[in-house]
Design an enzyme around this catalytic site. Sequence first.
Site, PDB file in Angstrom:
ATOM      1  N   CYS A   2      -9.545   5.806   4.754  1.00  0.00           N
ATOM      2  CA  CYS A   2      -9.190   7.204   5.012  1.00  0.00           C
ATOM      3  C   CYS A   2      -9.473   7.527   6.482  1.00  0.00           C
ATOM      4  CB  CYS A   2     -10.044   8.122   4.140  1.00  0.00           C
ATOM      5  SG  CYS A   2     -10.078   7.634   2.417  1.00  0.00           S
ATOM      6  N   ARG A  27      -4.172   5.937   8.777  1.00  0.00           N
ATOM      7  CA  ARG A  27      -5.272   5.274   8.067  1.00  0.00           C
ATOM      8  C   ARG A  27      -5.224   5.521   6.567  1.00  0.00           C
ATOM      9  NH1 ARG A  27      -9.532   3.900  11.437  1.00  0.00           N
ATOM     10  NH2 ARG A  27     -10.935   3.991   9.674  1.00  0.00           N
ATOM     11  N   TRP A  79      -6.775   7.885   1.459  1.00  0.00           N
ATOM     12  CA  TRP A  79      -6.145   6.743   0.768  1.00  0.00           C
ATOM     13  C   TRP A  79      -6.973   6.579  -0.482  1.00  0.00           C
ATOM     14  CZ3 TRP A  79      -7.723   1.419  -0.090  1.00  0.00           C
ATOM     15  CH2 TRP A  79      -6.688   0.626  -0.599  1.00  0.00           C
ATOM     16  N   ASN A 105     -15.295   8.437   3.773  1.00  0.00           N
ATOM     17  CA  ASN A 105     -14.429   7.259   3.767  1.00  0.00           C
ATOM     18  C   ASN A 105     -15.288   6.110   3.268  1.00  0.00           C
ATOM     19  OD1 ASN A 105     -12.572   5.236   4.169  1.00  0.00           O
ATOM     20  ND2 ASN A 105     -12.975   5.057   6.365  1.00  0.00           N
ATOM     21  N   GLY A 106     -14.903   5.510   2.150  1.00  0.00           N
ATOM     22  CA  GLY A 106     -15.680   4.391   1.615  1.00  0.00           C
ATOM     23  C   GLY A 106     -15.750   4.497   0.100  1.00  0.00           C
ATOM     24  N   GLU A 494       4.358 -14.618   7.096  1.00  0.00           N
ATOM     25  CA  GLU A 494       4.288 -13.316   7.777  1.00  0.00           C
ATOM     26  C   GLU A 494       5.593 -12.549   7.605  1.00  0.00           C
ATOM     27  OE1 GLU A 494       2.060 -11.539   8.769  1.00  0.00           O
ATOM     28  OE2 GLU A 494       2.976 -10.099  10.106  1.00  0.00           O
ATOM     29  N   LYS A 498       5.862  -8.837   5.855  1.00  0.00           N
ATOM     30  CA  LYS A 498       6.487  -7.688   6.540  1.00  0.00           C
ATOM     31  C   LYS A 498       7.530  -7.030   5.649  1.00  0.00           C
ATOM     32  CE  LYS A 498       4.208  -6.903   9.103  1.00  0.00           C
ATOM     33  NZ  LYS A 498       3.113  -7.766   8.935  1.00  0.00           N
ATOM     34  N   GLU A 501       5.977  -5.170   2.548  1.00  0.00           N
ATOM     35  CA  GLU A 501       5.093  -4.010   2.690  1.00  0.00           C
ATOM     36  C   GLU A 501       5.811  -2.774   3.216  1.00  0.00           C
ATOM     37  OE1 GLU A 501       1.856  -4.197   5.488  1.00  0.00           O
ATOM     38  OE2 GLU A 501       2.858  -5.714   6.654  1.00  0.00           O
ATOM     39  N   HIS A 517       9.447 -27.396  -5.692  1.00  0.00           N
ATOM     40  CA  HIS A 517       8.473 -27.588  -6.785  1.00  0.00           C
ATOM     41  C   HIS A 517       8.375 -26.345  -7.657  1.00  0.00           C
ATOM     42  CE1 HIS A 517       7.210 -31.402  -4.972  1.00  0.00           C
ATOM     43  NE2 HIS A 517       7.469 -30.775  -3.826  1.00  0.00           N
ATOM     44  N   LYS A 616      -3.715   1.532   7.056  1.00  0.00           N
ATOM     45  CA  LYS A 616      -3.701   0.625   8.202  1.00  0.00           C
ATOM     46  C   LYS A 616      -4.807  -0.414   8.145  1.00  0.00           C
ATOM     47  CE  LYS A 616      -2.521  -1.172  12.030  1.00  0.00           C
ATOM     48  NZ  LYS A 616      -1.377  -2.126  11.978  1.00  0.00           N
TER      49      LYS A 616
HETATM   50  C1  AGP Z   1      -0.283  -6.256   7.825  1.00  0.00           C
HETATM   51  O1  AGP Z   1       1.009  -5.798   8.190  1.00  0.00           O
HETATM   52  C2  AGP Z   1      -0.975  -5.333   6.887  1.00  0.00           C
HETATM   53  N1  AGP Z   1      -1.032  -4.014   7.378  1.00  0.00           N
HETATM   54  C3  AGP Z   1      -2.298  -5.870   6.403  1.00  0.00           C
HETATM   55  O2  AGP Z   1      -2.037  -7.062   5.715  1.00  0.00           O
HETATM   56  C4  AGP Z   1      -3.342  -6.182   7.505  1.00  0.00           C
HETATM   57  O3  AGP Z   1      -2.922  -7.267   8.287  1.00  0.00           O
HETATM   58  C5  AGP Z   1      -4.661  -6.579   6.811  1.00  0.00           C
HETATM   59  O4  AGP Z   1      -5.095  -5.485   6.032  1.00  0.00           O
HETATM   60  C6  AGP Z   1      -5.765  -6.984   7.795  1.00  0.00           C
HETATM   61  O5  AGP Z   1      -6.067  -5.894   8.636  1.00  0.00           O
HETATM   62  P1  AGP Z   1      -6.966  -6.185   9.941  1.00  0.00           P
HETATM   63  O6  AGP Z   1      -6.175  -7.129  10.811  1.00  0.00           O
HETATM   64  O7  AGP Z   1      -7.173  -4.849  10.558  1.00  0.00           O
HETATM   65  O8  AGP Z   1      -8.242  -6.824   9.484  1.00  0.00           O
END
Ligand code: AGP
Length: 621
Positions: A2, A27, A79, A105-106, A494, A498, A501, A517, A616
């Site tokens: 958050c 966030r 969040w 936050n937590g 990767e 992308k 998400e 496989h 984020k």
């Molecule tokens: C990547 O596009 C995502 N937002 C997510 O997988 C991110 O890479 C992951 O949460 C790790 O975050 P960080 O690099 O801030 O540790």
Amino acid sequence: MCGIIAYIGARPCRDILIEGLKRLEYRGYDSAGLAITQTIGDCTTHVCKTVGRVADLERKLEADEPTLNGTIGLAHTRWATHGAVTDPNTHPHTDDRGLICLVHNGIIENYVSLKKLLEEKGRKFRTETDTEVLATLVSELYDPDHAKTGGMDLEAAVQAALREVTGAYAIAVMSTRDPDTLVVARKGSPLIVGIGNGEFIVASDGSAIISHTARAMTLDDYSVVRLTRDGLRTSTIDNVELSPKVMQLEIELGEIELGGFEHYMRKEIFEQPRALRRTMSGRLNHNEGCIVLGGLLAHAKELVRSRRVIICGQGTALNAGMVGEYLFEDLARIPTEVEYASELRYRNPIIEEGTVVIAVSQSGETADTLAALHEVRDRGALGLGVINVVGSTISRDTDAGVYLRVGPEIGVASTKAFTGQVMVLTMMSLFLARRRLMSGTDVSAFMAELARVPDHIEAVLEQDDEIRAITEKHIGRENWLFLGRGYNYPTAMEGALKLKEISYIHAEGMPAAEMKHGPIALIDEGMPVVFIATKGAQYDKVMSNIEEVRSRGGHIIAVATEGDEDIRRVAEDVIYIPECPEPLSPMVAVVPLQLIAYHAAVLRGHDVDKPRNLAKSVTVE
Ligand code: AGP
């Protein structure tokens, strides 16, 4: 995770809180709320909150509290972890007596037992959240008449409450009965205190502070800070005084503005050439044929003699770490493995003498990565960080590290952070290779190629329209495969992440050989299969895999090396990238995949920068 922002000072804080929430919305954005204590006549604290975005909160505030303003307040963008996304579960939370107002936050892990104890004391609850329990616990301990009775003031009550909780928190707390005091605290979740002239702006990260002040105080775990208009006091939850750690925020406002782009993700994809030039700046010594990483010098000997490297992270950071595994073994010849941090921390790893762990993290706040770093360091490993956010928790908990220097990444989907992480891992592997077995001449040759990577990315970015057209052809398809070999197996991972998400299309990345496989069963007529088919050691093998997919009706989209005409025989769509040494190709080959994901999300009408369910940085486990 958050976003939290709080203010105490001489200025009306309504707009400060709203603008701060907008900076922090990346966030977490399920719901948003604020509370302001105004001292017109009697002191009253007004809370306004709503499901939805900060813009929704702004509209609700205009409608419900058009004149609300005061010089102390706190705000939160959520969040959801505990409790559904509803108005009651939105922060700020107050206790049933209306004494305490708190944002968090937590996760309070023992909130159920604490809630039971408080209910036995007759306290009532109105939400499903762990945060309301914390607010009620502070209220139970706080004595609003402490000036007369000598009971616990707000600071003491927060300290006492935090001694009872287990879990992670960053909190801001205020009370109607004490409108001149704001108490903040953290453990495991980020929080920094901006120090202005006669005012303090507390936030989850510097992006909400920098427009007011560049002076900030970082907080270690278990820190509690009492803020008044006259100054601050820092202590532990056991009330042991601490001296403030003041730093200069290194954020430029322009870096966190959209700058004419439609989305932050698009801006960050297109600024990769400039960002990577900054990542390399001052670190490539072409004359000496060596890499200059000042943050590692104190540990250079230990690194050179290291016997094993463990690279850990989550999500995109893990994918970058997978490229690092190839780089460290191929160039520096050090046994290297890459692991999900969330697995490494719990699997009772064997850490022998000479082990180095590298925590890769853009935010420097990912809970699992932080915990894995602690776990392996506690077992004797040297802990290094590959981090973007300066002064972040992980960066402060490592023995040494290398910052990405790609600038703040606001888009939830990491793009420049990935290429920045791979760039840093490449430089680290060359830093070690030069000290182990690679000659200065060979390193110089490599560095010359490394310096050209931003130019190669620029060449790919010029194909943006063509890449959008390719994406549009398949926009109705619900399943994609991304396949690569060697250095570009992580690139395929990767690319799949992308797409998933931000477009919500299901995608899988895997080694091209693995497709035979089992996953080949997924291929049906017209299924988009993206191959990274750049020139390299396994090019012919990739071509065979392409044939296998084609013969089953798959639609081949190939990322290939400029000048390769053979690929046109087997691929319906080809995106060319400039030739470069295979170890450097992931930083270039990933760019078409970033753009495919971006265009797919836009074409599907999704919120590119704030995709559903995501945040984020995941500062909870
Ligand atoms: C990547 O596009 C995502 N937002 C997510 O997988 C991110 O890479 C992951 O949460 C790790 O975050 P960080 O690099 O801030 O540790």
